[in-house]
Enzyme design. Structure first.
Site, PDB file in Angstrom:
ATOM      1  N   ARG A 130     -12.126 -34.044 -14.330  1.00  0.00           N
ATOM      2  CA  ARG A 130     -12.683 -32.813 -13.775  1.00  0.00           C
ATOM      3  C   ARG A 130     -13.475 -33.170 -12.529  1.00  0.00           C
ATOM      4  O   ARG A 130     -14.234 -34.151 -12.521  1.00  0.00           O
ATOM      5  CB  ARG A 130     -13.601 -32.100 -14.778  1.00  0.00           C
ATOM      6  CG  ARG A 130     -12.870 -31.363 -15.890  1.00  0.00           C
ATOM      7  CD  ARG A 130     -11.998 -30.201 -15.362  1.00  0.00           C
ATOM      8  NE  ARG A 130     -11.263 -29.521 -16.406  1.00  0.00           N
ATOM      9  CZ  ARG A 130      -9.960 -29.714 -16.663  1.00  0.00           C
ATOM     10  NH1 ARG A 130      -9.256 -30.562 -15.945  1.00  0.00           N
ATOM     11  NH2 ARG A 130      -9.356 -29.026 -17.615  1.00  0.00           N
TER      12      ARG A 130
ATOM     13  N   GLN B 140     -12.229 -24.535  -8.157  1.00  0.00           N
ATOM     14  CA  GLN B 140     -10.781 -24.384  -7.980  1.00  0.00           C
ATOM     15  C   GLN B 140     -10.417 -22.913  -7.862  1.00  0.00           C
ATOM     16  O   GLN B 140     -10.888 -22.125  -8.678  1.00  0.00           O
ATOM     17  CB  GLN B 140     -10.057 -25.019  -9.181  1.00  0.00           C
ATOM     18  CG  GLN B 140     -10.243 -26.515  -9.204  1.00  0.00           C
ATOM     19  CD  GLN B 140      -9.401 -27.237 -10.251  1.00  0.00           C
ATOM     20  OE1 GLN B 140      -9.482 -28.424 -10.365  1.00  0.00           O
ATOM     21  NE2 GLN B 140      -8.596 -26.540 -11.000  1.00  0.00           N
TER      22      GLN B 140
HETATM   23  P1  NAD Z   1      -9.691 -36.656 -25.489  1.00  0.00           P
HETATM   24  O1  NAD Z   1     -10.600 -35.743 -26.211  1.00  0.00           O
HETATM   25  O2  NAD Z   1      -8.504 -37.199 -26.211  1.00  0.00           O
HETATM   26  O3  NAD Z   1     -10.519 -37.911 -24.924  1.00  0.00           O
HETATM   27  C1  NAD Z   1     -11.714 -37.783 -24.242  1.00  0.00           C
HETATM   28  C2  NAD Z   1     -12.506 -39.062 -24.413  1.00  0.00           C
HETATM   29  O4  NAD Z   1     -13.637 -39.020 -23.546  1.00  0.00           O
HETATM   30  C3  NAD Z   1     -13.037 -39.237 -25.842  1.00  0.00           C
HETATM   31  O5  NAD Z   1     -12.691 -40.513 -26.333  1.00  0.00           O
HETATM   32  C4  NAD Z   1     -14.545 -39.106 -25.678  1.00  0.00           C
HETATM   33  O6  NAD Z   1     -15.294 -39.887 -26.601  1.00  0.00           O
HETATM   34  C5  NAD Z   1     -14.730 -39.588 -24.249  1.00  0.00           C
HETATM   35  N1  NAD Z   1     -15.998 -39.182 -23.660  1.00  0.00           N
HETATM   36  C6  NAD Z   1     -16.639 -37.995 -23.748  1.00  0.00           C
HETATM   37  N2  NAD Z   1     -17.794 -38.040 -23.096  1.00  0.00           N
HETATM   38  C7  NAD Z   1     -17.901 -39.278 -22.567  1.00  0.00           C
HETATM   39  C8  NAD Z   1     -18.892 -39.920 -21.787  1.00  0.00           C
HETATM   40  N3  NAD Z   1     -20.052 -39.321 -21.472  1.00  0.00           N
HETATM   41  N4  NAD Z   1     -18.660 -41.184 -21.396  1.00  0.00           N
HETATM   42  C9  NAD Z   1     -17.530 -41.843 -21.762  1.00  0.00           C
HETATM   43  N5  NAD Z   1     -16.565 -41.280 -22.517  1.00  0.00           N
HETATM   44  C10 NAD Z   1     -16.757 -40.001 -22.912  1.00  0.00           C
HETATM   45  O7  NAD Z   1      -9.250 -35.881 -24.186  1.00  0.00           O
HETATM   46  P2  NAD Z   1      -7.975 -36.162 -23.244  1.00  0.00           P
HETATM   47  O8  NAD Z   1      -6.794 -35.441 -23.782  1.00  0.00           O
HETATM   48  O9  NAD Z   1      -7.880 -37.613 -23.006  1.00  0.00           O
HETATM   49  O10 NAD Z   1      -8.429 -35.399 -21.927  1.00  0.00           O
HETATM   50  C11 NAD Z   1      -9.608 -35.781 -21.238  1.00  0.00           C
HETATM   51  C12 NAD Z   1      -9.925 -34.789 -20.156  1.00  0.00           C
HETATM   52  O11 NAD Z   1      -8.940 -34.879 -19.134  1.00  0.00           O
HETATM   53  C13 NAD Z   1      -9.878 -33.319 -20.574  1.00  0.00           C
HETATM   54  O12 NAD Z   1     -11.057 -32.902 -21.217  1.00  0.00           O
HETATM   55  C14 NAD Z   1      -9.670 -32.627 -19.263  1.00  0.00           C
HETATM   56  O13 NAD Z   1     -10.908 -32.366 -18.644  1.00  0.00           O
HETATM   57  C15 NAD Z   1      -8.897 -33.642 -18.442  1.00  0.00           C
HETATM   58  N6  NAD Z   1      -7.496 -33.233 -18.247  1.00  0.00           N
HETATM   59  C16 NAD Z   1      -7.045 -33.030 -16.978  1.00  0.00           C
HETATM   60  C17 NAD Z   1      -5.741 -32.590 -16.772  1.00  0.00           C
HETATM   61  C18 NAD Z   1      -5.192 -32.377 -15.383  1.00  0.00           C
HETATM   62  O14 NAD Z   1      -4.176 -31.702 -15.228  1.00  0.00           O
HETATM   63  N7  NAD Z   1      -5.787 -32.938 -14.371  1.00  0.00           N
HETATM   64  C19 NAD Z   1      -4.898 -32.334 -17.868  1.00  0.00           C
HETATM   65  C20 NAD Z   1      -5.376 -32.611 -19.144  1.00  0.00           C
HETATM   66  C21 NAD Z   1      -6.695 -33.033 -19.330  1.00  0.00           C
END
Ligand code: NAD
Length: 371
Positions: free
Chosen positions: A269, A298
Site C-alpha cells: 500500500r 488512488q
Molecule cells: P497476509 O495477511 O497473508 O500477510 C501479511 C503479513 O504481513 C502477515 O504475515 C503479517 O503478520 C505481516 N505484518 C502485518 N503487520 C506487519 C508489520 N507491522 N511489520 C511486519 N509485518 C507485518 O496478506 P497478503 O495476502 O500477503 O497481502 C499483503 C498485503 O498486500 C495486503 O494487505 C494488501 O495491502 C497488499 N496487496 C496488494 C495487491 C496489489 O494489487 N498491489 C494485491 C493484493 C494484496
C-alpha cells in the site's frame, strides 16, 4: 436486499474485454445472478471530484455520488482496492443498514476497520485470490530496478544507443540480500520465487515468524529489529497490510538506516512509505530505485511526485497504476470469491475463516496489526 458495488469505469476496454470483471461494465459477473435471486444490485462507479484535475492532490468522493447516495440503505457493500471507494467512519455512520463489506481482492484498508468493529459490520476479503499475481509483479519490479530496465527501454524508444549510460547503473540480482517486510501469503511467495536467483541471502521482518519448515524451504532468516533489517538489505520489498502500525513505516528516519543505494519495491500500500521521504531518498541516491503499483491516494493525482521522481542518473522509477493484483487471471478468482462470500451470506452459512478480516465486533485476523 440491496447490494451496492463500487467498481471503476472500464471504458472501451471493458466493453471489448468481458474478462475485465472488476469494472462497472462487467459487474464482477454478478448482476444477473443477484437479480435472479430477487436482490437489487447497484453497480456504480465511484464519482470523484478533482478540485483541480491537473495540479491538486485534493480530491473527495462527491457528496452526491452514487456511493454516498446508496450507502445509506445498502446491506452489502462490494468494493475493490484498485480504484477504491473509501468507506470512512462518517460514511459508516450514515450506512444504517450495512452488515457486510466484501473486498473484491486483498487489502481492506480503504475501509475504516475500527469503525466497522464498532458498528459490528463484517469485512471480508477474497484472501489468496491475487497473491501469485502480486508476487510475480514484485519479482519483475525487483529485476527491472536492479537491471536498470526502464531507462534502457526509454532510450531505445527515443532512438538512442548509449550502452554505458545504462550499464553504469545495472547489476545482477545474484549475490544481493533481499528482504521482505511481511512474510505472509505474498511475501512468502516472493521469497519462493527468488530462490533460483541465488541471492546472497533472503531475510524477512514480520511479527509473525514463519513456520520453521516454511522458513527452511526458502532458507530465509528472520530479523526482529526493523532498522537492523533494512541495514542488511540490498533490496527491500514491502508486503504487509496498511494499518495503524504500518502507515508511514518507511519514513525519513528509517530510510537513514537503508544501505546506500538500496532498491525499494512496494506493491502493498502506498501509504506504508512516506511519499516525500521516498522521493527525496531517490533524488539524493539514498535509494537507487523505487517501484510499485500502489499510491497514497488512488487514482494518483497527475502531479504526484512518484510519477516522475528519478535517481541522480535519471532512472530508478518503476511506478505503474494499481494493477499487479488485477490480472485477468486474478479477476476470475476474486469475482468467484465474492460470489461465494455472498452466497454464504444469503444462506446464513459460515464464511471461510481465512476471508474474515472483521467479524462481528472484532478483528478475526492477526495480519492487520498486533492487538
Ligand atoms: P497476509 O495477511 O497473508 O500477510 C501479511 C503479513 O504481513 C502477515 O504475515 C503479517 O503478520 C505481516 N505484518 C502485518 N503487520 C506487519 C508489520 N507491522 N511489520 C511486519 N509485518 C507485518 O496478506 P497478503 O495476502 O500477503 O497481502 C499483503 C498485503 O498486500 C495486503 O494487505 C494488501 O495491502 C497488499 N496487496 C496488494 C495487491 C496489489 O494489487 N498491489 C494485491 C493484493 C494484496
Amino acid at each position: 436486499m440491496k447490494v451496492l458495488a463500487i467498481l471503476y469505469d472500464g471504458g472501451e476496454a471493458a466493453v471489448q474485454e468481458s474478462r475485465l470483471l472488476g469494472t462497472v461494465e462487467n459487474k464482477l459477473g454478478l448482476k444477473e445472478w443477484l437479480e435472479s435471486q430477487g436482490h437489487e444490485f447497484i453497480g456504480r462507479s465511484r464519482i470523484m471530484l478533482f478540485k483541480d484535475q491537473c495540479s491538486s492532490t485534493l480530491y473527495k468522493e462527491g457528496p452526491n455520488s452514487d456511493f454516498q447516495k446508496h450507502i445509506v440503505d445498502a446491506e452489502v457493500l462490494i468494493t475493490t482496492p484498485f480504484h477504491p471507494g473509501y468507506l470512512t467512519r462518517d460514511l459508516i455512520a450514515k450506512a444504517k443498514n450495512l452488515k457486510i463489506c466484501i473486498t473484491a481482492g486483498v487489502g481492506s484498508d480503504h475501509i475504516d476497520l475500527n469503525a466497522a468493529v464498532d458498528r459490528r459490520i463484517q469485512v471480508l476479503e477474497v484472501s489468496g485470490s491475487n497473491v501469485v499475481s502480486v508476487a510475480e509483479h514484485v519479482v519483475m519490479s525487483i529485476l527491472l530496478l536492479v537491471r536498470n530496465f526502464v531507462p534502457a527501454h526509454e532510450m531505445i524508444e527515443r532512438g538512442d544507443w548509449q550502452v554505458s549510460d545504462i550499464a553504469r547503473n545495472a547489476f545482477d540480482l545474484e549475490g544481493k540480500v533481499v528482504g521482505t517486510i511481511g512474510a505472509g501469503r505474498i511475501g512468502y511467495r516472493v521469497l519462493q520465487r527468488l530462490v533460483p536467483f541465488d541471492c546472497k541471502e533472503l531475510i524477512y521482518y514480520d511479527y509473525a515468524p514463519l513456520p520453521e519448515a516454511a522458513a527452511k524451504a526458502v532458507n530465509a532468516r528472520r530479523v526482529e529489529d526493523l532498522k537492523d533489517f533494512v541495514s542488511q538489505c540490498d533490496v527491500v520489498t514491502v508486503n504487509c497490510p496498511l494499518h495503524e502500525g504500518t502507515r508511514g513505516l518507511v519514513n525519513a528516519e528509517l530510510l537513514k538506516h537503508f544501505k546506500k543505494g538500496a532498491w525499494l519495491v512496494n506493491t502493498a500500500r502506498g501509504a506504508i512509505c512516506d511519499k516525500d521521504a521516498v522521493a527525496a531518498a531517490l533524488a539524493d541516491g539514498t535509494l537507487s530505485g523505487y517501484s510499485g503499483d500502489v499510491w497514497n491516494v488512488q487514482p494518483a493525482p497527475k502531479d504526484h511526485i512518484w510519477r516522475t521522481m528519478k535517481n541522480p542518473l535519471g532512472g530508478g522509477n518503476g511506478m505503474v497504476p494499481h494493477y499487479s493484483g488485477t490480472t485477468l487471471d486474478a479477476q476470475i478468482r476474486y469475482a468467484n470469491g465474492v460470489k461465494s462470500i455472498l452466497d454464504n451470506y444469503f444462506k446464513g452459512k459460515e464464511q471461510e475463516a481465512q476471508n474474515i478480516i472483521i467479524g462481528l465486533g472484532r478483528y478475526e485476523t492477526k495480519a492487520y496489526g498486533q492487538r
